[in-house]
Design a protein around this motif. Structure first.
Motif, mmCIF file in Angstrom:
data_model
loop_
_atom_site.group_PDB
_atom_site.id
_atom_site.type_symbol
_atom_site.label_atom_id
_atom_site.label_comp_id
_atom_site.label_asym_id
_atom_site.label_seq_id
_atom_site.Cartn_x
_atom_site.Cartn_y
_atom_site.Cartn_z
ATOM 1 N N PRO A 88 0.843 -1.196 0.000
ATOM 2 C CA PRO A 88 0.000 0.000 0.000
ATOM 3 C C PRO A 88 0.881 1.249 0.000
ATOM 4 N N GLU A 89 0.504 2.229 -0.796
ATOM 5 C CA GLU A 89 1.326 3.433 -0.914
ATOM 6 C C GLU A 89 1.483 4.100 0.457
ATOM 7 N N PRO A 90 2.719 4.318 0.897
ATOM 8 C CA PRO A 90 2.931 4.946 2.216
ATOM 9 C C PRO A 90 2.310 6.338 2.284
ATOM 10 N N ASP A 91 1.783 6.664 3.449
ATOM 11 C CA ASP A 91 1.223 7.996 3.729
ATOM 12 C C ASP A 91 0.087 8.381 2.782
ATOM 13 N N ASN A 92 -0.574 7.383 2.240
ATOM 14 C CA ASN A 92 -1.726 7.660 1.373
ATOM 15 C C ASN A 92 -2.833 6.653 1.665
ATOM 16 N N PHE A 93 -3.116 6.461 2.954
ATOM 17 C CA PHE A 93 -4.106 5.467 3.359
ATOM 18 C C PHE A 93 -5.520 6.031 3.213
ATOM 19 N N ILE A 94 -6.460 5.144 2.947
ATOM 20 C CA ILE A 94 -7.802 5.605 2.604
ATOM 21 C C ILE A 94 -8.703 5.790 3.819
ATOM 22 N N LEU A 95 -8.289 5.299 4.988
ATOM 23 C CA LEU A 95 -9.143 5.365 6.171
ATOM 24 C C LEU A 95 -8.310 5.846 7.361
ATOM 25 N N ASP A 96 -8.680 6.982 7.926
ATOM 26 C CA ASP A 96 -7.925 7.502 9.068
ATOM 27 C C ASP A 96 -8.720 7.461 10.367
ATOM 28 N N ASP A 97 -9.974 7.021 10.283
ATOM 29 C CA ASP A 97 -10.829 6.947 11.468
ATOM 30 C C ASP A 97 -11.708 5.710 11.308
ATOM 31 N N ILE A 98 -11.524 4.711 12.155
ATOM 32 C CA ILE A 98 -12.233 3.443 11.995
ATOM 33 C C ILE A 98 -13.744 3.628 12.059
ATOM 34 N N THR A 99 -14.223 4.658 12.762
ATOM 35 C CA THR A 99 -15.661 4.859 12.865
ATOM 36 C C THR A 99 -16.282 5.330 11.545
ATOM 37 N N LYS A 100 -15.437 5.734 10.582
ATOM 38 C CA LYS A 100 -15.935 6.209 9.293
ATOM 39 C C LYS A 100 -15.852 5.154 8.194
ATOM 40 N N TRP A 101 -15.559 3.896 8.584
ATOM 41 C CA TRP A 101 -15.361 2.880 7.551
ATOM 42 C C TRP A 101 -16.618 2.676 6.706
ATOM 43 N N HIS A 102 -17.797 2.861 7.306
ATOM 44 C CA HIS A 102 -19.056 2.676 6.565
ATOM 45 C C HIS A 102 -19.125 3.600 5.351
ATOM 46 N N ASP A 103 -18.518 4.759 5.454
ATOM 47 C CA ASP A 103 -18.573 5.740 4.365
ATOM 48 C C ASP A 103 -17.482 5.511 3.318
ATOM 49 N N ILE A 104 -16.418 4.828 3.693
ATOM 50 C CA ILE A 104 -15.238 4.713 2.833
ATOM 51 C C ILE A 104 -15.130 3.342 2.166
ATOM 52 N N ILE A 105 -15.368 2.287 2.934
ATOM 53 C CA ILE A 105 -15.122 0.922 2.455
ATOM 54 C C ILE A 105 -16.398 0.377 1.824
ATOM 55 N N LYS A 106 -16.362 0.217 0.499
ATOM 56 C CA LYS A 106 -17.534 -0.236 -0.237
ATOM 57 C C LYS A 106 -17.167 -1.448 -1.086
ATOM 58 N N ALA A 107 -17.802 -2.582 -0.812
ATOM 59 C CA ALA A 107 -17.572 -3.778 -1.624
ATOM 60 C C ALA A 107 -18.195 -3.588 -3.002
ATOM 61 N N PRO A 108 -17.548 -4.104 -4.035
ATOM 62 C CA PRO A 108 -18.095 -3.938 -5.380
ATOM 63 C C PRO A 108 -19.325 -4.821 -5.599
ATOM 64 N N ASP A 109 -20.142 -4.434 -6.531
ATOM 65 C CA ASP A 109 -21.304 -5.230 -6.927
ATOM 66 C C ASP A 109 -20.843 -6.244 -7.972
ATOM 67 N N LEU A 110 -20.847 -7.522 -7.606
ATOM 68 C CA LEU A 110 -20.412 -8.582 -8.521
ATOM 69 C C LEU A 110 -21.596 -9.411 -9.024
ATOM 70 N N SER A 111 -22.792 -8.826 -8.941
ATOM 71 C CA SER A 111 -23.991 -9.596 -9.297
ATOM 72 C C SER A 111 -24.027 -9.995 -10.768
ATOM 73 N N ASP A 112 -23.301 -9.267 -11.627
ATOM 74 C CA ASP A 112 -23.342 -9.595 -13.050
ATOM 75 C C ASP A 112 -22.130 -10.404 -13.502
ATOM 76 N N VAL A 113 -21.311 -10.881 -12.557
ATOM 77 C CA VAL A 113 -20.124 -11.670 -12.921
ATOM 78 C C VAL A 113 -20.545 -13.061 -13.364
ATOM 79 N N ASP A 114 -20.017 -13.502 -14.481
ATOM 80 C CA ASP A 114 -20.176 -14.882 -14.933
ATOM 81 C C ASP A 114 -19.032 -15.671 -14.291
ATOM 82 N N TRP A 115 -19.285 -16.280 -13.157
ATOM 83 C CA TRP A 115 -18.228 -16.906 -12.372
ATOM 84 C C TRP A 115 -17.565 -18.057 -13.128
ATOM 85 N N ASP A 116 -18.365 -18.857 -13.820
ATOM 86 C CA ASP A 116 -17.789 -19.986 -14.555
ATOM 87 C C ASP A 116 -16.844 -19.498 -15.640
#
Length: 344
Positions: free
Chosen positions: A74-102
């Motif tokens: 991870p790039e030093p001094d360029n972290f995306i989260l500086d307050d754990i209580t704000k993770w809901h606003d920052i950390i977003k899982a991608p939508d993989l509903s249209d992935v053809d897994w096979d």
């Protein structure tokens, strides 16, 4: 005389039987080597570190560095989260509903096969979904803020881990059904060379429950579980055993591997157990000395089975030819000596 494939010999070890020869486990580092009983694949749909660097789907920017021989961090001094209580606003899982897994899994296997690092007919496949819950928290926040968050606000850390685990558990089910791996691999480097980054209590409270959830899914599908954890982490071994982990790589010698082997025997397969040292990295070491290192390692951990060879020298900038030659010696001796040890 039986004629086992490398895969069959490797999986014999996972069943608690003595293999016919010392199996090889590979991270794809040594294509073209004499034998590889198993190789690892991280799901392409959510590979954490993009090839060559760049942002992953969480938003972490991964960069190569000279000091890590171009391995990505991870790039030093360029972290995306500086307050754990704000993770809901920052950390977003991608939508993989249209992935053809096979289709995605088929292409990934084909690409690895074309690169010479996978042969499904003759190699077992260890599937992993990501690089780890602890590791990703550190990637999001950096070690200073990440470790402080685990101490100061464990409930928010646990909520973030739960969110990631919901996502990765979904990916795990899809990929198990699409790839049909022989092994499921949990990855999480929770330790440094000298000691773990966190206490056994913190691991058990904040990280282990999510390792367990993913191990339980693999067990549900009848797939054995392996653990990848670098560093001095033998204090976590019993927790791994409790969730059904059957193998540990790279099981570095900074751990008390003799005690682990004495306590668990072949119930916990030791993969690796060899590290480069200043002596092996020196240009003064002889070929015979390198070969003896391999023989000593196999004698120590593999004489009763429950051991797989898995180590080499990372290519060092400016020393590529030298290290490639040493790696050839190491792999060749593991092949030669490992072919004979169970015939004695």
């Amino acid at each position: 005389m039986t004629h086992l494939t490398e895969k069959e010999n490797f999986m014999r070890m996972f069943r608690g039987e003595t293999p016919e020869w010392v199996p090889f486990y590979d991270y794809g580092m040594f294509p073209g080597g004499p034998r590889r009983g198993c190789n690892m694949m991280i799901t392409a749909a959510c590979a954490t570190t993009p090839a060559g660097g760049g942002k992953d789907f969480w938003g972490v920017n991964w960069v190569p560095t000279t000091s890590t021989m171009n391995a990505l961090l991870p790039e030093p001094d360029n972290f995306i989260l500086d307050d754990i209580t704000k993770w809901h606003d920052i950390i977003k899982a991608p939508d993989l509903s249209d992935v053809d897994w096979d289709a995605m899994a088929k292409k990934q296997v084909e690409d690895m096969t074309a690169m010479g690092i996978l042969d499904r007919e003759n190699q077992a496949l260890a599937l992993s979904t990501h690089v780890g819950y602890f590791q990703m928290l550190m990637a999001f926040m950096g070690f200073t803020e990440g470790l402080c968050a685990m101490h100061e606000d464990p409930d928010e850390v646990k909520a973030l881990m739960e969110y990631m685990c919901d996502f990765y558990s979904m990916v795990e089910r899809h990929m198990i059904e699409a790839v049909k791996p022989e092994i499921f691999q949990i990855i999480d480097d929770t330790a440094a060379q000298a000691a773990p980054f966190i206490s056994p209590e913190t691991y058990h409270e904040l990280v282990w429950p999510f390792h367990k959830r993913q191990a339980d899914i693999a067990t549900e599908y009848g797939i054995p579980v392996a653990m990848h954890c670098c560093g001095h982490c033998d204090v976590f071994v019993q927790d791994w055993i409790d969730i059904g982990v059957r193998a540990w790589d790279p099981a570095q010698p900074v751990n008390d591997l003799d005690a682990v082997k004495a306590k668990y025997g072949n119930d916990l397969i030791i993969i690796g157990a060899w590290d480069p040292t200043p002596r092996t990295l020196s240009d003064r070491i002889t070929e015979e000395e390198l070969r003896q290192e391999v023989r000593d390692t196999i004698d120590r951990y593999g004489k009763d089975g429950g051991y797989a060879w898995c180590m080499g020298l990372m290519r060092s900038i400016g020393h590529e030819d030298e290290y490639d030659h040493k790696n050839w010696i190491l792999q060749d001796e593991a092949y030669r000596y490992g072919s004979e040890i169970y015939k004695k």
